[in-house]
Scaffold this active site. Sequence first.
Site, short mmCIF file in Angstrom:
data_model
loop_
_atom_site.label_atom_id
_atom_site.label_comp_id
_atom_site.label_asym_id
_atom_site.label_seq_id
_atom_site.Cartn_x
_atom_site.Cartn_y
_atom_site.Cartn_z
N ALA A 35 0.85 -1.19 0.00
CA ALA A 35 0.00 0.00 0.00
C ALA A 35 0.89 1.24 0.00
CB ALA A 35 -0.93 0.02 1.20
N PHE A 36 0.32 2.37 -0.41
CA PHE A 36 1.15 3.55 -0.67
C PHE A 36 1.81 4.12 0.59
CE2 PHE A 36 -0.61 7.65 0.72
CZ PHE A 36 -1.80 7.24 1.30
N LYS A 37 1.29 3.76 1.76
CA LYS A 37 1.88 4.33 2.98
C LYS A 37 3.34 3.93 3.16
CE LYS A 37 -2.35 5.29 5.43
NZ LYS A 37 -3.38 4.74 4.51
N ASP A 38 3.74 2.82 2.52
CA ASP A 38 5.14 2.40 2.59
C ASP A 38 6.08 3.49 2.05
OD1 ASP A 38 4.73 -0.17 3.64
OD2 ASP A 38 4.38 -1.02 1.65
N LEU A 93 6.54 5.96 4.85
CA LEU A 93 6.97 5.38 6.13
C LEU A 93 8.34 4.72 6.06
CD1 LEU A 93 3.58 4.13 7.54
CD2 LEU A 93 5.07 5.88 8.51
#
Length: 469
Positions: free
Chosen positions: A111-114, A117
């Site tokens: 998911a794009f949060k990687d 983060l």
Amino acid sequence: MQYISTRGKAPAKRFSEILLEGLAADGGLYVPEAYPIVSDEELTHMRSMSYPELAFAVLSKFVDDIPADDLKRIIDATYTKEVFGSRDIVPLKKLEDGLYLLDLSEGPTLAFKDIALQLLGRLFEYALSKTGDSLNILGATSGDTGSAAEYAMRGRSGVNVFMLSPWGRMSDFQRKQMYTLQDANIFNIAIRGAFDDCQDAVKAVNEDADFKRTYKLGAVNSINWARIAAQAVYYFKGYFAATSSNAEMVSFAVPSGNFGDVLAGYIAKRMGLPIARLLVATNENNVLDEFFKTGTYRPRPTSEVAVTSSPSMDISKASNFERYVFDLVRRDAARMAKLWGDLKTKGSFTISPEEFSRIAADGFASGSSTHADRLATITSLYETYGVLIDPHTADGVTTGQRLKGEEPLICLETALPAKFAATIKEAIGKEPEAPESFAKLLDLPERVEVMDADPQKIKDFIASHAPLT
Ligand SMILES: *Cc1c(COP(=O)(O)O)cnc(C)c1O
């Protein structure tokens, strides 16, 4: 670069000072004092850059108190083929002329949060190593954010993660992804209860100011400025991949929850990236769509948040939204106090007609979609282009297609379908293929502590696993 608070009553700070902090002391959010501007010449120069080069070019405009060599090393170590599957990091997929998907979901948790983060993990480790401090990140997750945070912080020195999740309420994929981590600094705490019970427990632990200070509790929430800055980079990358000259404009469709992702697009536009429009896409939880259509912002009580098939967008209030409103009121602290006062007393605020007229000038437009829309969009893209998208991305594509103009449209792909197998099966009649990385997880043992949502038990657990240094 100085960062100032949206409430106007906290001292200005530098990037490294706000890196590990949440809210400013006055309850506001930190924003750059002024947005850095990228010239046409610079844009041309950026056009041929690799992702890490581009990330350095953009981020060094926001980070001026970390030596350039160190920042470069951190960025180069973050955005690699090993971690994100290709040297492109965020490959642009063409569906047809003028319609694209920007694939932001090739990182470790799909998911794009990687993207933000993974960088944050390295920045935290770097900042802590400079001061010799340590940090215990305490968070609650319904699935996605928690796993992205754990994969970003695993094995980093100076940081422990204590992540609360609702026992038995996550998908197999999410559970396996989190609970199989064996790193000594990652602690999964499964709470007998729902996500809200997890969140309430985190709040209760944080309210014990002594405990919070003694055990150096921190968070990796979506208001972290470094996350926003890191996300601005892929708007540049997507723009360059879809155009051949800086005279071309593009629009972006952005599946939105906490308003972090689309805010990053707005920042990129303010920096001078030729973005025509930013299409804010919500699901049934349409707080943001309502605001962009009417000028009234009315966050919902938690009890009114619908549980949908694009769960990472199921939010009651959009935590980054205040940053945009600050610009909308021309950074007038008294006006902010009035609006946030209304929010507190009446549960909503309404901006003036003049302020409302600025929304379109800033390029924002919005839409919302339902479960049926998501299924229809997933099916349609699968049948028309042979491309399978996840339900969040489907919200973005639905609104994007409804509002699309003449200019090319880039829809952000914020997660891979494998994470949401049940909805995909409902749409196309079969489950998406699980990635290889997931098959490997199935055989690994799970490492998790199950407990009641009792703040004292959680504190005892932290105290016994994060010895004071
Ligand atoms: C977090 C998330 C979103 C929403 O992003 P915001 O920055 O909160 O607006 C959309 N899609 C997926 C898959 C997410 O994990």
